[in-house]
Structures are given as C-alpha cells and as structure tokens.
Design a protein around this motif. Structure first.
Motif, PDB file in Angstrom:
ATOM      1  N   UNK A 186       1.479  -1.354   0.010  1.00  0.00           N
ATOM      2  CA  UNK A 186      -0.228  -0.070  -0.189  1.00  0.00           C
ATOM      3  C   UNK A 186       1.117   1.018  -0.517  1.00  0.00           C
ATOM      4  N   UNK A 187       1.001   2.182  -0.685  1.00  0.00           N
ATOM      5  CA  UNK A 187       1.161   3.425  -0.827  1.00  0.00           C
ATOM      6  C   UNK A 187       1.285   4.505   0.572  1.00  0.00           C
ATOM      7  N   UNK A 188       1.861   5.342   0.257  1.00  0.00           N
ATOM      8  CA  UNK A 188       1.867   5.127   1.937  1.00  0.00           C
ATOM      9  C   UNK A 188       1.684   7.315   1.242  1.00  0.00           C
ATOM     10  N   UNK A 189       1.199   7.756   2.410  1.00  0.00           N
ATOM     11  CA  UNK A 189       0.381   9.317   1.730  1.00  0.00           C
ATOM     12  C   UNK A 189       1.291  10.308   1.306  1.00  0.00           C
ATOM     13  N   UNK A 190       2.256  10.476   1.676  1.00  0.00           N
ATOM     14  CA  UNK A 190       3.441  10.678   1.541  1.00  0.00           C
ATOM     15  C   UNK A 190       5.372  10.591   1.353  1.00  0.00           C
ATOM     16  N   UNK A 191       6.134  10.507   0.647  1.00  0.00           N
ATOM     17  CA  UNK A 191       7.405   9.856   0.818  1.00  0.00           C
ATOM     18  C   UNK A 191       7.808  11.232   1.923  1.00  0.00           C
ATOM     19  N   UNK A 192       8.981  10.512   2.964  1.00  0.00           N
ATOM     20  CA  UNK A 192      10.024  10.847   3.534  1.00  0.00           C
ATOM     21  C   UNK A 192       8.899  12.100   4.882  1.00  0.00           C
ATOM     22  N   UNK A 193       8.102  11.128   5.069  1.00  0.00           N
ATOM     23  CA  UNK A 193       6.692  12.357   6.104  1.00  0.00           C
ATOM     24  C   UNK A 193       7.684  13.021   6.938  1.00  0.00           C
ATOM     25  N   UNK A 194       8.676  12.686   8.343  1.00  0.00           N
ATOM     26  CA  UNK A 194       9.603  13.675   8.177  1.00  0.00           C
ATOM     27  C   UNK A 194       9.779  14.551   8.144  1.00  0.00           C
ATOM     28  N   UNK A 195      10.141  14.465   6.839  1.00  0.00           N
ATOM     29  CA  UNK A 195      10.112  15.937   5.940  1.00  0.00           C
ATOM     30  C   UNK A 195       9.228  17.104   5.520  1.00  0.00           C
ATOM     31  N   UNK A 196       7.991  16.169   5.182  1.00  0.00           N
ATOM     32  CA  UNK A 196       6.578  16.517   5.500  1.00  0.00           C
ATOM     33  C   UNK A 196       6.299  17.575   6.590  1.00  0.00           C
ATOM     34  N   UNK A 197       6.158  16.994   7.651  1.00  0.00           N
ATOM     35  CA  UNK A 197       5.549  17.770   9.306  1.00  0.00           C
ATOM     36  C   UNK A 197       7.170  18.728   9.075  1.00  0.00           C
ATOM     37  N   UNK A 198       7.700  18.672   8.342  1.00  0.00           N
ATOM     38  CA  UNK A 198       9.440  20.209   9.382  1.00  0.00           C
ATOM     39  C   UNK A 198       8.456  21.184   8.185  1.00  0.00           C
ATOM     40  N   UNK A 199       8.189  20.834   7.067  1.00  0.00           N
ATOM     41  CA  UNK A 199       7.895  22.104   5.704  1.00  0.00           C
ATOM     42  C   UNK A 199       6.465  22.760   6.155  1.00  0.00           C
ATOM     43  N   UNK A 200       5.667  21.746   7.398  1.00  0.00           N
ATOM     44  CA  UNK A 200       4.371  21.786   7.213  1.00  0.00           C
ATOM     45  C   UNK A 200       4.196  23.170   8.202  1.00  0.00           C
ATOM     46  N   UNK A 201       5.135  22.931   9.153  1.00  0.00           N
ATOM     47  CA  UNK A 201       4.810  24.154   9.922  1.00  0.00           C
ATOM     48  C   UNK A 201       6.147  25.337   9.406  1.00  0.00           C
ATOM     49  N   UNK A 202       7.692  25.170   9.202  1.00  0.00           N
ATOM     50  CA  UNK A 202       8.159  26.160   8.570  1.00  0.00           C
ATOM     51  C   UNK A 202       7.601  26.988   7.689  1.00  0.00           C
ATOM     52  N   UNK A 203       6.811  26.696   6.420  1.00  0.00           N
ATOM     53  CA  UNK A 203       5.732  27.181   5.660  1.00  0.00           C
ATOM     54  C   UNK A 203       4.555  27.254   5.394  1.00  0.00           C
TER      55      UNK A 203
END
Length: 509
Positions: A186-203
């Motif tokens: 099953x495909x994950x929602x996003x690849x490298x979720x820790x990077x996305x989590x940081x981006x949601x916070x910073x951007x």
C-alpha cells in the motif's frame, strides 16, 4: 482511531475502573489484576505490530502498567498495616481516629473517581484530536495503482534557484485503475513524512505536532500494481496543486476519480510546492524569492510565476504522451486516451488549469478549485471556449468583507489596498460562466477545504468552522459528474442543479 487502538483503549479504561472499584479483599482480585495485565500487554503488542505506536496513545500505554502499580501498592499497604496493628495493640485506638479514617476514605474515593474521569478524557481525547486520518473508500468499480517519476525538462533552466546550469526537475505521481483485488504494498500518503512535517511547520506555520503521525497514514493505492484491462484506454486528467501545496494534497479527490476509470497525473511544482523529495534523497524546499504576505500575492509577480507552472504542465503532458506511446515498463503503452485529457487544480494550480485550457489544445475540459485567475491570459468576453467549472469557497468570494482589520494588517497591507486588489480579482472572474460554463460556490467553506488538510485533525475543522468530509463528498460528486460528461460522454447531472441549495449555489452561463 484505528480498530486495535479502540479495543486496546476501551479494555484499559474498563480495567482501570475495575481495579479502582472492586474490593481489594476479594479472593479473585489478584487473579483479575494479573489477567488484566496479560491481556493489556498482548493488545499493546498487537497494536504496535499491526498499526504502529504513536505519541497520542502514551496515556493509554501507561494504563497497561496499572495492575503492577496496584499490586505493588497493595503489598506496601499490607506491610504498613501489619506494623500499624502491632503499634495499636500497645497504645489503643480511639473512636475519633476511626471517624477520621472513614472521612479520609470518602475523600479518597471522590479524588480517585475524578482522577479516573480526567485520565479517561485525556486517554480518549488525544487520539481523537490527533488521529491517523483515513480517506473515504473509493466508490467506483476499480482499484487504484500508483507510480512516481522524476522527470527533467532539459530545455528549461531552473529559474527559482541560483544554481548555475540547473534544469527544471519535477516529481510526478500517476494514479491509475487496477483490478479491485490487486495485491501489493500500500502506498504511503507522502514519502519522507518527517520532511513534510517540518515543511508544514516552516512554510504553513502549523504546529509540527499535528503531523507527527503522517508516516502511518495509508492510501487505497497499491504501489506499481498492474493496470486494469477492463477498458482499452482511460481518459487522462492532470492535477496541479496550490502554492505551498504538493502533488498528492488532493488524495481524497484523486482516489475517487481513479476508481471511476481515470488516469490522474499529479505534478509537484518544484520550489513552489510545500517541499519536493527526489528519489536520490535531495530535498527542494519552498522558495519565496524574498516575497512574503501581500507582496507575494501581487498580480505582476503571480502572473509571471504562473508561466513556469504552465510550462511544467505542458512538459508533463509531453512526457505522458511518451508513456502512452512506449512506456518502458509496458504499463501505460496504448492505454491512455489522449483524445480526452482534462485538468483540475487547487488555488494557483486552478489558475494554471485555466491558462492550460486557453493555451494547450490537448486539454479538453478543466476545473479551477478556489483559484484567483493569475496568469498571462485573461478569459475573453466570449468565455474560455471549452468546458470549464469554477468552484469557490464562499469565504474566498466574499473578499475583504469577511476580513478583520487585524487580518489585513497581518498580510502587510491596508483595507483600501486590499479592496483595490479584490477589484482586479473580481474583474478577472467576469467571463467565467460565459458560453455555458459553470460556477459553484460552496457554503461554510475555506480556501483549504478543497484539499486534504482539514482531515489532519478535528482541531483544524473546529477552528475553521468547516465540515471537511461533507465538502469533500460534494467536490467529488461534482468532479466526477463534470469529467464523466466532458471526457466520457455520459449525461451531465449539474444541468438540473443550477440555482441555490443548502450547501452550495450553482450558476451556468
């Protein structure tokens, strides 16, 4: 919450209440305590293996230790009771001491009950406020497969960075119909979720805590599954995200489209997206070019930036045509209906969709979800000239009338400047419905209602006053109706829905 989480949490809370409430002199008390500990431990292991541990469940995890704490406390009290009994034989216990003890016992019961209630609220509340969100089950007859590509347009220099000689590189994800019983990872929602989590916070300036469980979010797509052979060819629909968005930000919508027999191509617009993660580990962060707030929204800047997005979409279509002609994996060769290509986008991606409708003959129909009409070309007085659906949030269309002075000041502008800006916004909307096209305005919605974001936590829904899943259902029904008619030739139901409704209004030119 997930199934095993619920079972584990409910069992632990019942055990907690039982341990507190059952008389500890009962001959079965010790057996019950050890039995509860064993069952809770087994459920914890199953939950960890099947679903994965996560921080909002920590209060529930601690409940597993309650039986051990109780046994230890009971042993200590028995020991102290023996010592007290010996002392009392020499001194004699008074009636007043017995009265104090009874009163203290009642206070302890009340305090313990309050503790149990508060702990239960926390144990249940945290997982509900910070869920592992899920997507609605696809309603169509097809399963969903997905595959990602790293494509470089060697004809274009990268304009959004200062790296000399860098070419425009894009991550693209394609979703496609499979057999409903297709098996695989099953495909994950996003690849490298820790990077996305940081981006949601910073951007986007959202608390990183909201995105701590992204790694456990699953989709309905199977990675690199075989394309279904139920139909010879499938219409192709491009998706363009919003500024600060990402290629799978509308998974709620993409999965439903694919289940109905569409191939959907999602574009990640590098340096304008939330973040881009390439297969070799490189990460491209959002690049604001030094512009923030109201300055970033200026038409002179956004119209120019949109040219890059339009070229991205045209390049991706070129690559899709190559896949249709000769996919190295054989998956898409001869199975893409290039005579029926559509496009939809959110926000800046919606504006890109309108430009593509007017600029690229390959795109036959398009949807713009809450996007200001940025771009080089204006919709002419005679209309787009192709099937087009505009979808808007009522709060977006309302403009400055629903914005406080504080909100406007936070953008870095004044009310008169903002009102002048919206005059241009409305002027660009004038010919949206001309030629028989549609404009749907959704009530009680926000700009990000047209994305997955409000699924992240009920906190976002409550603070924004929106119904995430209700809006998504309406958007999905309308999307499928629109593309089914204009790309598959099926009857159009929207024609009978023109007018005012409880959850939306629909206009037709």
């Amino acid at each position: 919450m997930r199934t095993v989480e619920w079972i584990y949490l409910i069992f632990n809370l019942l055990m907690f209440v039982g341990v507190i409430g059952i008389g500890r002199q009962s001959q079965h008390f010790r057996k019950m305590i050890w039995g509860g500990f064993v069952i809770s431990g087994v459920l914890l292991i199953i939950h960890g293996v099947v679903e994965g541990l996560r921080w909002p469940m920590i209060p529930a995890y601690l409940l597993t230790l309650v039986p051990l704490v109780v046994l230890f406390t009971k042993a200590r009290r028995q020991q102290q009771s023996g010592v007290t009994s010996l002392n009392s034989k020499g001194s004699g216990a008074s009636a007043s001491t017995s009265t104090v003890t009874r009163k203290f016992g009642r206070v302890r019961i009340i305090a313990t009950s309050l503790l149990v209630l508060v702990y239960a609220i926390v144990s249940i509340g945290l997982p509900l406020l910070f869920p592992i969100f899920s997507f609605a089950k696809p309603a169509g007859p097809y399963g969903i497969g997905t595959v990602s590509y790293d494509w470089t347009d060697n004809s274009r220099d990268e304009l959004l960075t200062s790296n000399a000689g860098e070419k425009r590189e894009l991550m693209v994800q394609i979703w496609y119909p499979t057999n409903p019983d297709a098996e695989g990872a099953t495909a994950p929602y996003v690849n490298k979720p820790e990077i996305y989590g940081t981006a949601f916070n910073e951007v986007l300036k959202l608390p990183k805590l909201l995105f701590s469980s992204l790694s456990q979010v699953k989709t309905h797509a199977i990675q690199e599954a075989q394309l279904s052979d139920a139909e010879a060819k499938y219409p192709v629909v491009l998706f363009s995200h919003g500024l600060h968005g990402y290629e799978n930000q509308n998974t709620f919508q993409v999965e439903q489209l694919v289940s109905q027999g569409y191939i959907v191509v999602g574009i990640n617009h590098t340096y304008s997206s939330l973040v881009s993660v390439f297969p070799d580990g490189r990460v491209a962060q959002f690049e604001s070019e030094g512009k923030e707030g109201f300055e970033q929204l200026q038409f002179s800047y956004m119209d120019k930036l949109n040219e890059t997005w339009v070229k991205d979409a045209q390049f991706v279509l070129d690559e899709v045509e190559k896949l249709a002609e000769g996919d190295p994996s054989g998956r898409f060769t001869g199975h893409m209906d290039l005579d029926n290509i559509g496009m939809f986008g959110h926000s800046f991606g919606g504006a890109t969709t309108v430009q593509m409708l007017m600029d690229d003959p390959r795109v036959k129909a398009g949807m713009n979800m809450d996007g200001v009409l940025f771009g080089e070309k204006r919709i002419p007085a005679e209309g787009v000239g192709k099937p087009f659906l505009m979808m808007s949030a009522d709060s977006t269309v309302a403009g400055t009338s629903v914005m406080s002075d504080e909100e406007i000041a936070a953008m870095g502008t004044t009310r008169p400047e903002a009102e002048k800006y919206y005059e241009e916004v409305y002027a660009r909307y004038e010919s949206v419905t001309v030629g028989g096209n549609f404009w749907m305005e959704l009530t009680n919605t926000k700009h990000l209602s047209f994305s997955d974001l409000y699924l992240i936590s009920p906190l976002l829904e409550w603070t924004q006053g929106v119904d995430a899943r209700g809006t998504q259902q309406l958007v999905n029904d309308t999307t499928i109706d629109f593309f089914n008619h204009y790309l598959k030739g099926q009857p159009l139901h929207m024609d009978t829905e023109v007018g005012e409704h409880e959850s939306y209004s629909l206009k037709k030119g």
